[in-house]
Design a protein around this motif. Structure first.
Motif, PDB file in Angstrom:
ATOM      1  N   ASP A 114      15.092   0.494   1.028  1.00 41.53           N
ATOM      2  CA  ASP A 114      16.263  -0.320   1.369  1.00 41.53           C
ATOM      3  C   ASP A 114      17.040   0.307   2.518  1.00 41.53           C
ATOM      4  O   ASP A 114      17.502  -0.392   3.433  1.00 41.53           O
ATOM      5  CB  ASP A 114      17.159  -0.495   0.142  1.00 41.53           C
ATOM      6  CG  ASP A 114      17.618   0.844  -0.438  1.00 41.53           C
ATOM      7  OD1 ASP A 114      16.829   1.814  -0.386  1.00 41.53           O
ATOM      8  OD2 ASP A 114      18.750   0.913  -0.934  1.00 41.53           O
ATOM      9  N   LEU A 115      17.183   1.644   2.483  1.00 44.31           N
ATOM     10  CA  LEU A 115      17.862   2.335   3.579  1.00 44.31           C
ATOM     11  C   LEU A 115      17.040   2.269   4.860  1.00 44.31           C
ATOM     12  O   LEU A 115      17.589   2.170   5.955  1.00 44.31           O
ATOM     13  CB  LEU A 115      18.129   3.794   3.206  1.00 44.31           C
ATOM     14  CG  LEU A 115      19.207   4.038   2.142  1.00 44.31           C
ATOM     15  CD1 LEU A 115      19.326   5.531   1.858  1.00 44.31           C
ATOM     16  CD2 LEU A 115      20.545   3.467   2.578  1.00 44.31           C
TER      17      LEU A 115
ATOM     18  N   GLY B 178       0.829  -1.206   0.000  1.00 43.28           N
ATOM     19  CA  GLY B 178       0.000   0.000   0.000  1.00 43.28           C
ATOM     20  C   GLY B 178       0.860   1.251   0.000  1.00 43.28           C
ATOM     21  O   GLY B 178       0.597   2.214  -0.734  1.00 43.28           O
ATOM     22  N   THR B 179       1.909   1.249   0.804  1.00 43.40           N
ATOM     23  CA  THR B 179       2.842   2.377   0.830  1.00 43.40           C
ATOM     24  C   THR B 179       3.543   2.518  -0.515  1.00 43.40           C
ATOM     25  O   THR B 179       3.791   3.636  -0.989  1.00 43.40           O
ATOM     26  CB  THR B 179       3.893   2.175   1.945  1.00 43.40           C
ATOM     27  OG1 THR B 179       3.217   1.970   3.183  1.00 43.40           O
ATOM     28  CG2 THR B 179       4.806   3.374   2.056  1.00 43.40           C
TER      29      THR B 179
ATOM     30  N   LEU C 156      12.764   8.592   4.160  1.00 46.36           N
ATOM     31  CA  LEU C 156      13.398   7.557   3.345  1.00 46.36           C
ATOM     32  C   LEU C 156      12.365   6.835   2.493  1.00 46.36           C
ATOM     33  O   LEU C 156      12.619   6.512   1.324  1.00 46.36           O
ATOM     34  CB  LEU C 156      14.141   6.562   4.241  1.00 46.36           C
ATOM     35  CG  LEU C 156      15.285   7.138   5.092  1.00 46.36           C
ATOM     36  CD1 LEU C 156      15.917   6.043   5.931  1.00 46.36           C
ATOM     37  CD2 LEU C 156      16.324   7.812   4.212  1.00 46.36           C
ATOM     38  N   ASN C 157      11.189   6.574   3.055  1.00 46.99           N
ATOM     39  CA  ASN C 157      10.123   5.937   2.282  1.00 46.99           C
ATOM     40  C   ASN C 157       9.640   6.842   1.155  1.00 46.99           C
ATOM     41  O   ASN C 157       9.354   6.390   0.043  1.00 46.99           O
ATOM     42  CB  ASN C 157       8.940   5.585   3.192  1.00 46.99           C
ATOM     43  CG  ASN C 157       9.239   4.405   4.087  1.00 46.99           C
ATOM     44  OD1 ASN C 157      10.116   3.601   3.786  1.00 46.99           O
ATOM     45  ND2 ASN C 157       8.541   4.301   5.198  1.00 46.99           N
TER      46      ASN C 157
ATOM     47  N   THR D 206       1.635  13.767   5.677  1.00 49.47           N
ATOM     48  CA  THR D 206       2.794  14.332   4.983  1.00 49.47           C
ATOM     49  C   THR D 206       3.455  13.374   3.999  1.00 49.47           C
ATOM     50  O   THR D 206       4.166  13.831   3.101  1.00 49.47           O
ATOM     51  CB  THR D 206       3.858  14.787   6.000  1.00 49.47           C
ATOM     52  OG1 THR D 206       4.269  13.661   6.786  1.00 49.47           O
ATOM     53  CG2 THR D 206       3.299  15.866   6.902  1.00 49.47           C
ATOM     54  N   PHE D 207       3.229  12.072   4.121  1.00 54.19           N
ATOM     55  CA  PHE D 207       3.882  11.124   3.216  1.00 54.19           C
ATOM     56  C   PHE D 207       3.523  11.388   1.756  1.00 54.19           C
ATOM     57  O   PHE D 207       4.420  11.486   0.900  1.00 54.19           O
ATOM     58  CB  PHE D 207       3.545   9.684   3.601  1.00 54.19           C
ATOM     59  CG  PHE D 207       4.217   8.655   2.735  1.00 54.19           C
ATOM     60  CD1 PHE D 207       5.595   8.486   2.787  1.00 54.19           C
ATOM     61  CD2 PHE D 207       3.487   7.865   1.871  1.00 54.19           C
ATOM     62  CE1 PHE D 207       6.227   7.546   1.989  1.00 54.19           C
ATOM     63  CE2 PHE D 207       4.104   6.928   1.075  1.00 54.19           C
ATOM     64  CZ  PHE D 207       5.474   6.767   1.134  1.00 54.19           C
ATOM     65  N   PRO D 208       2.226  11.528   1.398  1.00 57.29           N
ATOM     66  CA  PRO D 208       1.916  11.828  -0.003  1.00 57.29           C
ATOM     67  C   PRO D 208       2.452  13.182  -0.452  1.00 57.29           C
ATOM     68  O   PRO D 208       2.772  13.372  -1.622  1.00 57.29           O
ATOM     69  CB  PRO D 208       0.385  11.785  -0.052  1.00 57.29           C
ATOM     70  CG  PRO D 208      -0.061  11.955   1.350  1.00 57.29           C
ATOM     71  CD  PRO D 208       1.010  11.358   2.204  1.00 57.29           C
ATOM     72  N   ILE D 209       2.584  14.141   0.477  1.00 55.36           N
ATOM     73  CA  ILE D 209       3.142  15.441   0.128  1.00 55.36           C
ATOM     74  C   ILE D 209       4.634  15.319  -0.170  1.00 55.36           C
ATOM     75  O   ILE D 209       5.151  15.859  -1.154  1.00 55.36           O
ATOM     76  CB  ILE D 209       2.916  16.462   1.263  1.00 55.36           C
ATOM     77  CG1 ILE D 209       1.414  16.609   1.563  1.00 55.36           C
ATOM     78  CG2 ILE D 209       3.521  17.818   0.901  1.00 55.36           C
ATOM     79  CD1 ILE D 209       0.606  17.119   0.410  1.00 55.36           C
TER      80      ILE D 209
END
Length: 486
Positions: free
Chosen positions: A355-356, A66-67, A348-349, A269-272
């Motif tokens: 991987d990091l 999903g991410t 990082l995502n 904030t992830f999608p941003i």
């Protein structure tokens, strides 16, 4: 996307994410208090014994796909269908594993009830799997208003059913009823709000592409869940069931604040961040503001909870939960750096470096094992003190890689937090002095919170912290939006 448009979307997303997380957390907090006053510490301990098995299974089901869909820019309908089919197959597999392993779990903890509890509670895997794609699509659209609605519906429905069951003498099953019905109601509402109809189409190419990114998150997620819950296994096996109940209650109190802030930041904030992942200057600017805002909120909140732990526990949970007080006073400080650590890993995502993310998490393994070996034989209080030490070290580790990539590492982040530490210390001094002259627990809690908040905000105003201004602007925007809606 233009700066003004991006900022507007981000603010709207953050506002609804804040409403979602705080409404749900506050509701669950109230329900948890009611249930804790009715049920016994042993009841919460039994559920705590099963937490790791449910958490690990749920991590496999989500698997980071999903991410991965949120992070990638060229997603297609076949990607969503592939994820939906994968979720159903994997949830079925892990439920069967949990069903047939339930007697062994029961035997390990020497608790006969766990067999039936595991088999019934395991149904939550199906309920959550059915709605992962719907939640993912709403997140991509930054439609946190719909997500908030579904979460609130699930919280209210599950909470009411759980409390009614507890009042009628269902004991530990009241907790199971709360969780199952809450997940069912939330999943159904997500289906109705997302307007997405699944298919049974499955693409090996799509799965391979998504899993290439998600597999690292899966490994990191399994590792994180195992570490978060392995203490439950050790306490459940080595100590009385009530001890695990005290530990899980202390964690839940601490996670109300820290966990809510982490969820808001990650969801909103992830999608941003993925949108601006190729614009280094803008990415670092947003990243830095997230770190500062996280510290601005979490550091004083955790400190205030530690100072007022006694009136909080006794007034809300009654004196039968007194053993939670010293645990809570320590464990809140183990959560102080959690939001900032999560922001670093979230970056990082967002840039596609899962991987990091995995490497950073695995690098912390030796320290975690050492802390467990030292503290578990010494008791539950030693365990939470160990959490404090390791969480501070983990923050430095989590911030190291973003520091190398973007020049904003642990030292610079701590420098940005320094004025916040100063304001928090001033607040702590005032609250400690005032509380020392009061024996009435209600007055301690009420006056402590009022003077603590006012003192902290006043010192922040004297220090001219930008975060104070930003929080005020968010409040005005939310107030304006609410009035306009009416």
């Amino acid at each position: 996307m233009h700066n003004t448009s991006l900022k507007s979307i981000a603010i709207k997303g953050i506002i609804w994410s804040v409403v979602d997380k705080f409404a749900v957390q506050f509701g669950q907090f109230i329900v948890g208090i009611v249930l804790a006053r009715i049920l016994l510490p042993e009841d919460f301990g039994l559920i705590g014994m099963l937490a790791i098995f449910i958490a690990l299974s749920q991590t496999f089901i989500e698997s980071g796909l999903g991410t991965g869909l949120i992070q990638r820019q060229d997603r297609s309908e076949i990607d969503f269908s592939t994820l939906f089919v994968f979720n159903l197959v994997v949830s079925s597999f892990f439920y069967l594993v949990l069903f047939f392993s339930a007697p062994f779990i029961s035997s390990f903890f020497e608790q006969r009830q766990l067999t039936d509890l595991a088999r019934i509670l395991g149904l939550i895997l199906f309920l959550n799997a059915f709605a992962i794609v719907q939640r993912t699509k709403l997140t991509i659209a930054i439609d946190f208003k719909s997500i908030a609605k579904s979460n609130v519906i699930g919280m209210i429905t599950g909470g009411l059913c759980g409390v009614i069951a507890a009042i009628n003498g269902y004991g530990v099953w009241a907790l199971v009823i709360q969780m199952l019905i809450g997940s069912f109601a939330s999943s159904v509402s997500l289906w109705l709000l997302s307007n997405w109809t699944p298919s049974i189409a499955f693409s090996k190419k799509s799965f391979k592409s998504l899993f290439g990114y998600g597999s690292k998150l899966l490994m990191a997620g399994l590792y994180a869940q195992a570490l978060n819950n392995v203490y439950n296994i050790c306490l459940g096996k080595l100590y009385p069931t009530a001890t695990l109940g005290y530990y899980t209650r202390a964690k839940s109190f601490a996670d109300i604040s820290a966990g809510t802030i982490v969820s808001v930041l990650q969801q909103a904030t992830f999608p941003i961040l993925t949108t601006v992942q190729h614009d280094k200057e803008k990415l670092v600017s947003i990243f830095r503001r997230m770190i500062r805002m996280s510290a601005f909120l979490i550091i004083p909140i955790m400190t205030l909870i530690a100072l007022l732990a006694k009136p909080i526990v006794i007034l809300l949970l009654t004196e039968k939960w007194n053993a939670v007080i010293p645990l809570l006073q320590w464990i809140v400080f183990a959560r102080v750096f959690l939001p900032m650590s999560s922001v670093n890993l979230n970056l990082l995502n967002a840039i596609g470096r899962s991987d990091l993310y995995l490497k950073v998490d695995l690098f912390k393994l030796p320290m975690t094992v050492l802390a467990m070996v030292i503290t578990i034989p010494l008791g539950v209080k030693a365990i939470v003190i160990g959490h404090v030490v390791t969480s501070a070290i983990f923050f430095i580790i989590n911030a190291y890689v973003p520091g190398k990539l973007y020049g904003y590492g642990p030292i610079n982040q701590l420098k940005d937090m320094f004025p916040i530490f100063i304001a928090t210390m001033g607040m702590a001094f005032v609250v400690f002095v005032i509380s020392s002259f009061m024996e009435n627990l209600i007055l301690q809690l009420f006056i402590g919170v009022i003077f603590g908040v006012v003192t902290y905000l006043f010192i922040c105003w004297l220090l001219k912290l930008e975060e104070l201004k930003e929080v005020w602007e968010l409040f005005l925007k939310f107030k304006k939006r609410t009035l306009f809606t009416k």
